[in-house]
Scaffold this active site. Structure first.
Site, short mmCIF file in Angstrom:
data_model
loop_
_atom_site.label_atom_id
_atom_site.label_comp_id
_atom_site.label_asym_id
_atom_site.label_seq_id
_atom_site.Cartn_x
_atom_site.Cartn_y
_atom_site.Cartn_z
N LYS A 112 0.87 -1.19 0.00
CA LYS A 112 0.00 0.00 0.00
C LYS A 112 0.89 1.22 0.00
CE LYS A 112 -4.46 0.91 0.11
NZ LYS A 112 -5.57 0.11 -0.42
P1 NAD Z 1 -12.88 7.69 -2.89
O1 NAD Z 1 -11.88 8.70 -2.54
O2 NAD Z 1 -13.24 7.51 -4.33
O3 NAD Z 1 -14.24 7.95 -2.09
C1 NAD Z 1 -14.30 8.02 -0.69
C2 NAD Z 1 -15.71 8.45 -0.28
O4 NAD Z 1 -15.81 8.39 1.14
C3 NAD Z 1 -16.08 9.88 -0.68
O5 NAD Z 1 -17.44 9.92 -1.05
C4 NAD Z 1 -15.84 10.68 0.60
O6 NAD Z 1 -16.64 11.84 0.65
C5 NAD Z 1 -16.28 9.66 1.63
N1 NAD Z 1 -15.69 9.87 2.95
C6 NAD Z 1 -14.44 10.26 3.26
N2 NAD Z 1 -14.29 10.36 4.60
C7 NAD Z 1 -15.47 10.00 5.13
C8 NAD Z 1 -15.97 9.90 6.45
N3 NAD Z 1 -15.19 10.21 7.51
N4 NAD Z 1 -17.24 9.49 6.64
C9 NAD Z 1 -18.01 9.18 5.58
N5 NAD Z 1 -17.61 9.27 4.30
C10 NAD Z 1 -16.37 9.67 4.09
O7 NAD Z 1 -12.35 6.30 -2.26
P2 NAD Z 1 -12.71 4.83 -2.72
O8 NAD Z 1 -11.69 4.39 -3.71
O9 NAD Z 1 -14.16 4.73 -3.03
O10 NAD Z 1 -12.38 4.01 -1.37
C11 NAD Z 1 -13.33 3.87 -0.31
C12 NAD Z 1 -12.92 2.72 0.57
O11 NAD Z 1 -12.85 1.51 -0.20
C13 NAD Z 1 -11.54 2.85 1.23
O12 NAD Z 1 -11.58 2.22 2.49
C14 NAD Z 1 -10.63 2.05 0.29
O13 NAD Z 1 -9.46 1.59 0.93
C15 NAD Z 1 -11.57 0.92 -0.07
N6 NAD Z 1 -11.22 0.22 -1.31
C16 NAD Z 1 -11.13 0.90 -2.50
C17 NAD Z 1 -10.84 0.19 -3.66
C18 NAD Z 1 -10.79 0.85 -5.02
O14 NAD Z 1 -10.64 0.14 -6.01
N7 NAD Z 1 -10.94 2.16 -5.13
C19 NAD Z 1 -10.60 -1.18 -3.60
C20 NAD Z 1 -10.71 -1.84 -2.38
C21 NAD Z 1 -11.03 -1.13 -1.24
#
Ligand code: NAD
Length: 423
Positions: A112
């Site tokens: 990561k």
């Molecule tokens: P992103 O940046 O695209 O979106 C994050 C979202 O969460 C946004 O809508 C933001 O406003 C919201 N957010 C941020 N802080 C917050 C809080 N304190 N309370 C509520 N909402 C909040 O990120 P993403 O890629 O969608 O990732 C989201 C989660 O999924 C993370 O934990 C990430 O590690 C996990 N994840 C992402 C992927 C991927 O392919 N993008 C894969 C596996 C896991």
């Protein structure tokens, strides 16, 4: 036993990752030498990143890349841009990636990366300079056969394109396989953008089947409306589930009759309107969203949202962890007592890394697949990982999180035992 040999890792997320690992290691009677080895990441790099800002001043940011384990292949994991990023959080996410890739049977280890930055405060030019400097600093330890970054919170296909270009400039030729989640025009894969959300939906459908709940009777609440949350909401609404609540970091909306997700996505994208200001339902805070009446709750934002303080108030039947580490160890216990069926993060959100694997295979082979091939292969891998985890949890009388962790850890342990300890 100490948390790790690296004192800087002592942060809440890393403590959670190690506590989960300790619990699984104990349950599976893991070789104590391997237990000790796998608690500390294989390689952790901290870099300072001086960036010329638009006003002419230089500002220095901190960046990290942690490779937790590479016994089964090149390490793989996203890059996060967020103001709370620290070495401990990155190391926890790297450890989860090791178990996640192993559980899905991908030939990868776990890694990561991250930069401590509130990306929204930077101009596009500043973001590009920051990304390119970060890419140059981590250049010695990444590569298609070493470690392959991907998007996470705060990063996207454009950031991956800058990383790929900076790496390629250093070696002198185009290396698409150095990152995944990049634009199609430079070797990205069809289906990668929505892959994590699609995977969240696929595993939720498996759980509904297992619990004999009709999709038509299913309501869904989703915290977070970024890559994972918005795609999950969109696909859920496309297949006929009722999405009743959504939110971003400021707050959200709730409507027990269901939300018009395609229209919300359009307004969100085209007009940049915040979720909580939309008129489709009643305003809810992020905290309230977690306790609304729904069949499926999907945290898809940040870690440690379901804790000892609110776990008792959750009303869902299924918890699908789109985010990484959204549930604390104490909350897990409460959810189990309440009979909530949890699909743990390393299974629930593995669609992203599975399609990243497809992207890497296509880049390395210079041969690209059709959208349907990607969806079908993703569904196959997830269905078999879900069924394997479910049947292990039933035969061993353990919960889905422990079953998933033990399966992943066991595959990593087998690789270490086969390779031995160098020198
Ligand atoms: P992103 O940046 O695209 O979106 C994050 C979202 O969460 C946004 O809508 C933001 O406003 C919201 N957010 C941020 N802080 C917050 C809080 N304190 N309370 C509520 N909402 C909040 O990120 P993403 O890629 O969608 O990732 C989201 C989660 O999924 C993370 O934990 C990430 O590690 C996990 N994840 C992402 C992927 C991927 O392919 N993008 C894969 C596996 C896991």
């Amino acid at each position: 036993m100490s948390l790790s040999v690296i004192p800087e890792l002592d942060q809440p997320e890393f403590r959670l990752a190690v506590a989960q690992f300790d619990q699984a290691a104990k349950a599976m009677h893991l070789d104590p030498n391997l237990h000790e080895r796998l608690k500390s990441p294989q390689r952790s790099l901290s870099v300072s990143l001086p960036v010329r800002m638009d006003d002419g001043n230089v500002k220095v940011f901190m960046g990290y890349r942690v490779q937790h384990d590479s016994a089964r292949g090149p390490s793989k994991g996203g890059i996060r841009y967020h103001q709370d990023v620290n070495l401990g959080e990155v190391a926890a996410l790297a450890m989860w990636m090791t178990w996640k890739t192993a559980l899905a049977g991908l030939p990868f280890g776990g890694a990561k990366g991250g930069i401590t930055v509130h990306a929204a405060d930077l101009s596009l030019g500043e973001l590009e300079r920051l990304t390119r400097r970060y890419a140059a600093e981590i250049f010695p330890i990444i590569g298609p056969d070493k470690d392959i970054p991907a998007p996470d919170i705060g990063t996207n296909a454009q950031v991956m394109a800058w990383l790929m270009d900076t790496y390629s400039q250093q070696v002198g030729y185009a290396v698409p396989g150095v990152v995944t989640g990049k634009p199609l025009s430079i070797g990205g894969s069809l289906g990668r953008e929505e892959a994590t959300g699609r995977g969240v939906v696929d595993v939720t459908l498996e759980a509904l089947k297992h619990l004999k709940i009709n999709l038509a009777d299913t309501s869904v609440a989703i915290q977070g409306f970024g890559n994972v949350g918005a795609h999950t909401a969109h696909i859920m609404s496309q297949i006929g589930a009722k999405v009743v609540a959504i939110s971003d970091h400021i707050g959200g909306i709730y409507n027990p009759k269901g939300l018009d997700i395609p229209e919300i996505i359009r307004i969100h994208k085209e007009e940049g309107q915040r979720i909580h200001t939309m008129k489709f339902g009643d305003k809810v805070t992020n905290e309230e969203l977690l306790t609304v009446n729904c069949t499926v709750l999907i945290p898809a934002a940040v870690a440690e949202q379901i804790t000892i303080k609110n776990a008792d108030r959750l009303l869902c039947r299924i918890l699908t962890e789109g985010a990484n580490g959204p549930t604390t160890l104490e909350a897990d216990q409460i959810l189990e007592e309440k009979g909530i069926f949890t699909i743990p993060d390393i299974l629930a959100n593995s669609g992203g890394v599975i399609v990243s694997y497809f992207e890497w295979v296509q880049d390395v082979q210079r041969f690209f697949w059709k959208d349907m091939d990607i969806r079908d292969r993703l569904k196959d891998i997830l269905a078999s990982a879900f069924q394997r985890t479910l049947s292990f949890s039933q035969t061993q009388k353990t919960n889905m999180r422990m079953a998933a962790l033990i399966n992943g850890i066991d595959r990593v342990a087998q690789a270490h035992l086969a390779r031995g300890l160098y020198p």
